[in-house]
Design a protein around this motif. Structure first.
Motif, PDB file in Angstrom:
ATOM      1  N   VAL A  95       0.944  -1.175   0.084  1.00  0.00           N
ATOM      2  CA  VAL A  95      -0.049   0.027  -0.189  1.00  0.00           C
ATOM      3  C   VAL A  95       0.867   1.403  -0.006  1.00  0.00           C
ATOM      4  O   VAL A  95       0.722   2.183  -0.634  1.00  0.00           O
ATOM      5  CB  VAL A  95      -0.866  -0.173   1.180  1.00  0.00           C
ATOM      6  CG1 VAL A  95      -1.533   1.366   1.241  1.00  0.00           C
ATOM      7  CG2 VAL A  95      -2.086  -1.044   1.038  1.00  0.00           C
ATOM      8  N   MET A  96       2.063   1.152   0.878  1.00  0.00           N
ATOM      9  CA  MET A  96       2.788   2.582   0.878  1.00  0.00           C
ATOM     10  C   MET A  96       3.412   2.777  -0.579  1.00  0.00           C
ATOM     11  O   MET A  96       3.697   3.782  -0.988  1.00  0.00           O
ATOM     12  CB  MET A  96       3.869   2.300   2.009  1.00  0.00           C
ATOM     13  CG  MET A  96       3.188   2.495   3.237  1.00  0.00           C
ATOM     14  SD  MET A  96       4.435   2.829   4.531  1.00  0.00           S
ATOM     15  CE  MET A  96       5.221   1.165   4.703  1.00  0.00           C
ATOM     16  N   CYS A  98       2.430   1.566  -3.662  1.00  0.00           N
ATOM     17  CA  CYS A  98       1.439   2.014  -4.483  1.00  0.00           C
ATOM     18  C   CYS A  98       0.723   3.088  -4.399  1.00  0.00           C
ATOM     19  O   CYS A  98       0.045   3.620  -5.338  1.00  0.00           O
ATOM     20  CB  CYS A  98       0.580   0.805  -4.822  1.00  0.00           C
ATOM     21  SG  CYS A  98       1.018  -0.768  -5.280  1.00  0.00           S
ATOM     22  N   SER A  99       0.895   4.098  -3.360  1.00  0.00           N
ATOM     23  CA  SER A  99       0.214   5.010  -3.029  1.00  0.00           C
ATOM     24  C   SER A  99       0.915   6.265  -3.530  1.00  0.00           C
ATOM     25  O   SER A  99       0.302   7.326  -3.529  1.00  0.00           O
ATOM     26  CB  SER A  99      -0.019   5.160  -1.258  1.00  0.00           C
ATOM     27  OG  SER A  99       1.363   5.416  -0.636  1.00  0.00           O
ATOM     28  N   GLY A 100       2.077   5.975  -3.779  1.00  0.00           N
ATOM     29  CA  GLY A 100       3.115   7.177  -4.666  1.00  0.00           C
ATOM     30  C   GLY A 100       2.142   7.860  -5.410  1.00  0.00           C
ATOM     31  O   GLY A 100       2.199   9.141  -5.541  1.00  0.00           O
ATOM     32  N   LEU A 102      -0.638   8.512  -6.111  1.00  0.00           N
ATOM     33  CA  LEU A 102      -1.883   9.428  -5.572  1.00  0.00           C
ATOM     34  C   LEU A 102      -1.293  10.604  -4.600  1.00  0.00           C
ATOM     35  O   LEU A 102      -1.711  11.526  -4.672  1.00  0.00           O
ATOM     36  CB  LEU A 102      -2.813   8.319  -4.897  1.00  0.00           C
ATOM     37  CG  LEU A 102      -4.017   9.346  -4.216  1.00  0.00           C
ATOM     38  CD1 LEU A 102      -4.765   9.978  -5.124  1.00  0.00           C
ATOM     39  CD2 LEU A 102      -4.695   8.278  -3.376  1.00  0.00           C
ATOM     40  N   ILE A 103      -0.490  10.273  -3.788  1.00  0.00           N
ATOM     41  CA  ILE A 103      -0.062  11.089  -2.656  1.00  0.00           C
ATOM     42  C   ILE A 103       1.049  11.942  -3.240  1.00  0.00           C
ATOM     43  O   ILE A 103       0.871  13.401  -2.644  1.00  0.00           O
ATOM     44  CB  ILE A 103       0.413  10.248  -1.456  1.00  0.00           C
ATOM     45  CG1 ILE A 103      -0.556   9.359  -0.886  1.00  0.00           C
ATOM     46  CG2 ILE A 103       1.209  11.224  -0.599  1.00  0.00           C
ATOM     47  CD1 ILE A 103      -0.216   8.683   0.425  1.00  0.00           C
ATOM     48  N   TYR A 104       1.902  11.779  -4.000  1.00  0.00           N
ATOM     49  CA  TYR A 104       3.000  12.863  -4.350  1.00  0.00           C
ATOM     50  C   TYR A 104       2.292  13.720  -5.159  1.00  0.00           C
ATOM     51  O   TYR A 104       2.667  15.035  -4.938  1.00  0.00           O
ATOM     52  CB  TYR A 104       4.162  12.035  -5.269  1.00  0.00           C
ATOM     53  CG  TYR A 104       5.158  11.225  -4.192  1.00  0.00           C
ATOM     54  CD1 TYR A 104       5.750  11.972  -3.263  1.00  0.00           C
ATOM     55  CD2 TYR A 104       4.955   9.759  -4.282  1.00  0.00           C
ATOM     56  CE1 TYR A 104       6.823  11.127  -2.389  1.00  0.00           C
ATOM     57  CE2 TYR A 104       5.884   8.968  -3.432  1.00  0.00           C
ATOM     58  CZ  TYR A 104       6.792   9.682  -2.655  1.00  0.00           C
ATOM     59  OH  TYR A 104       7.490   9.181  -1.603  1.00  0.00           O
ATOM     60  N   VAL A 147      -3.487  -1.917   6.367  1.00  0.00           N
ATOM     61  CA  VAL A 147      -3.970  -0.783   5.354  1.00  0.00           C
ATOM     62  C   VAL A 147      -3.816   0.611   6.313  1.00  0.00           C
ATOM     63  O   VAL A 147      -3.197   1.314   5.672  1.00  0.00           O
ATOM     64  CB  VAL A 147      -5.608  -1.273   5.260  1.00  0.00           C
ATOM     65  CG1 VAL A 147      -5.904  -0.012   4.248  1.00  0.00           C
ATOM     66  CG2 VAL A 147      -5.488  -2.582   4.223  1.00  0.00           C
ATOM     67  N   ALA A 150      -0.234   1.892   6.946  1.00  0.00           N
ATOM     68  CA  ALA A 150       0.482   1.989   5.542  1.00  0.00           C
ATOM     69  C   ALA A 150      -0.173   3.418   5.036  1.00  0.00           C
ATOM     70  O   ALA A 150       0.581   4.285   4.710  1.00  0.00           O
ATOM     71  CB  ALA A 150       0.009   1.093   4.388  1.00  0.00           C
ATOM     72  N   ILE A 151      -1.378   3.827   5.335  1.00  0.00           N
ATOM     73  CA  ILE A 151      -1.995   4.835   4.968  1.00  0.00           C
ATOM     74  C   ILE A 151      -1.065   6.085   5.770  1.00  0.00           C
ATOM     75  O   ILE A 151      -0.658   7.056   5.352  1.00  0.00           O
ATOM     76  CB  ILE A 151      -3.432   5.016   4.982  1.00  0.00           C
ATOM     77  CG1 ILE A 151      -4.085   4.096   4.091  1.00  0.00           C
ATOM     78  CG2 ILE A 151      -3.916   6.677   4.952  1.00  0.00           C
ATOM     79  CD1 ILE A 151      -5.643   4.204   4.237  1.00  0.00           C
ATOM     80  N   SER A 154       2.542   6.516   4.441  1.00  0.00           N
ATOM     81  CA  SER A 154       2.444   7.183   3.173  1.00  0.00           C
ATOM     82  C   SER A 154       2.282   8.701   3.410  1.00  0.00           C
ATOM     83  O   SER A 154       3.000   9.632   2.780  1.00  0.00           O
ATOM     84  CB  SER A 154       1.343   6.675   2.437  1.00  0.00           C
ATOM     85  OG  SER A 154       1.565   5.230   1.817  1.00  0.00           O
TER      86      SER A 154
END
Length: 369
Positions: A95-96, A98-100, A102-104, A147, A150-151, A154
């Motif tokens: 999750v951390m 694959c969140s890149g 979206l978050i970056y 989950v 990991a959120i 991130s």
């Protein structure tokens, strides 16, 4: 002060002298904090180092916690425990990672909320582990530790990288300090500390103590993670981006290979403690193999990162993937009948497979050009 000077220069009706423009630029730059020296720079790097160590150290050390879960009937006796509990560590890491995408972009679009996001992420990391210490239902543990943690991780990690981009002259060395050494430090310390907590207090209380430790360490450090460039200079609309890379075949090849390697890399980290338990090796001894695996990855990442600047990354990829397979099959599969064999495997596997992420920059250079 610099903005007032800039308005004065623009409002002047006559030609602006070259010397006055140079003086303005010099004054604008001098108002910023030093890039590579001073208390602000070093305090930021130290704080970011610990954030990296904690955020990524917990998933890397989850195999030790998994062994504690399987040795506790409250967790191991539940239906599908053998298939659900091992998911927690890989889910958190996945999750951390694959969140890149979206978050970056969000941190770039709304830079004024980055520090708020970090505090919120810290609360989520603490709350996920603290709540998990009072929960015994395994599906809820996946949601909390896999989950929710990991959120939070991130949200903690992404602003550090965005702040790091504001110091381009220090970027290369600081990335090595934060990403490589920070991850390795977390992967060394936590596997050595967690077995002692589990043996003394049990896996539930160990999670409670870990959550408290995360809060105690990071709360004093987060105030030092702050932007170097004033917000007024960074809060602007994001220009349209070139998305031709999405149709580039080398990009998708790298993405697929990287995804497959991501699935395989964490298997030894998760199952090595359980494998050692079947050999009647104590948790404190098996944690040494995990710690050495994570520690040896530091040497591999630094070495391969240097080579990736000199050699073709595809050639280097073949030089580490094939030996990693042999190491797993021969040393772990055939020769690891004792603690010495597990330690040899941890060192060899960490040095080879653990260095894969150092090839990312080399692959992206090929994609970009």
């Amino acid at each position: 002060m610099s903005e007032n000077i800039q308005l004065t220069v623009r409002a002047s009706s006559g030609p602006v002298a070259e010397g006055s423009v140079e003086a303005e630029v010099h004054l604008n730059e001098s108002n910023l904090a030093p890039v590579d020296k001073g208390f602000g720079a070093w305090s930021f790097l130290i704080a970011a180092f610990f954030i990296e160590a904690i955020v990524w150290g917990f998933p890397d050390a989850y195999g030790i916690i998994l062994d504690g879960y399987f040795n506790d009937p409250r967790y191991s006796a539940q239906a599908h425990a053998s298939t659900v509990l091992p998911l927690i560590g890989p889910v958190a890491s996945g999750v951390m990672m694959c969140s890149g995408p979206l978050i970056y972009p969000l941190t770039a679009r709304y830079p004024q909320h980055r520090r708020t996001a970090m505090w919120f992420g810290l609360v989520l990391c603490w709350a996920s582990l603290f709540t998990a210490s009072y929960i015994s239902k395994i599906s809820t543990l996946v949601a909390l530790q896999g989950v929710l943690y990991a959120i939070g991780g991130s949200l903690l990690y992404a602003p550090c990288i965005s702040y790091l981009a504001e110091c381009p002259h220090w970027k290369e060395d600081s990335v090595i300090l934060i990403r490589v050494k920070g991850t390795a430090m977390g992967g060394i310390v936590l596997p050595l500390a967690i077995p002692r907590l589990i043996s003394a207090f049990g896996v539930a209380k160990a999670l409670c103590f870990i959550s408290i430790g995360i809060a105690v360490v990071l709360i004093p450090l987060l105030p030092f993670v702050k932007p170097r460039i004033p917000l007024s200079r960074t809060s602007h609309a994001t220009p349209p981006r070139n998305r031709d890379w999405m149709t580039d075949k080398p990009f998708w090849v790298v993405l697929v290979i990287n995804t497959l390697i991501g699935f395989a890399y964490y298997l030894p980290l998760i199952w090595l403690p359980m494998f050692a338990s079947d050999l009647n090796i104590s948790a404190s001894q098996s944690s040494l193999a995990i710690a050495l695996l994570n520690g040896s990855s530091l040497i591999g990442r630094i070495s391969l990162g240097y080579l990736s600047d000199k050699l073709n990354p595809w050639s280097l990829a073949l030089c580490i993937l094939f030996p990693s397979s042999l190491v797993t099959f021969i040393i772990w599969g055939l020769l690891s009948k004792s603690l010495a064999g597990l330690i040899c495997f941890g060192i060899a596997y960490g040095s080879l497979a653990g260095s894969w992420t150092s090839l990312w920059s080399g692959f992206w250079r090929l994609v970009a050009y």
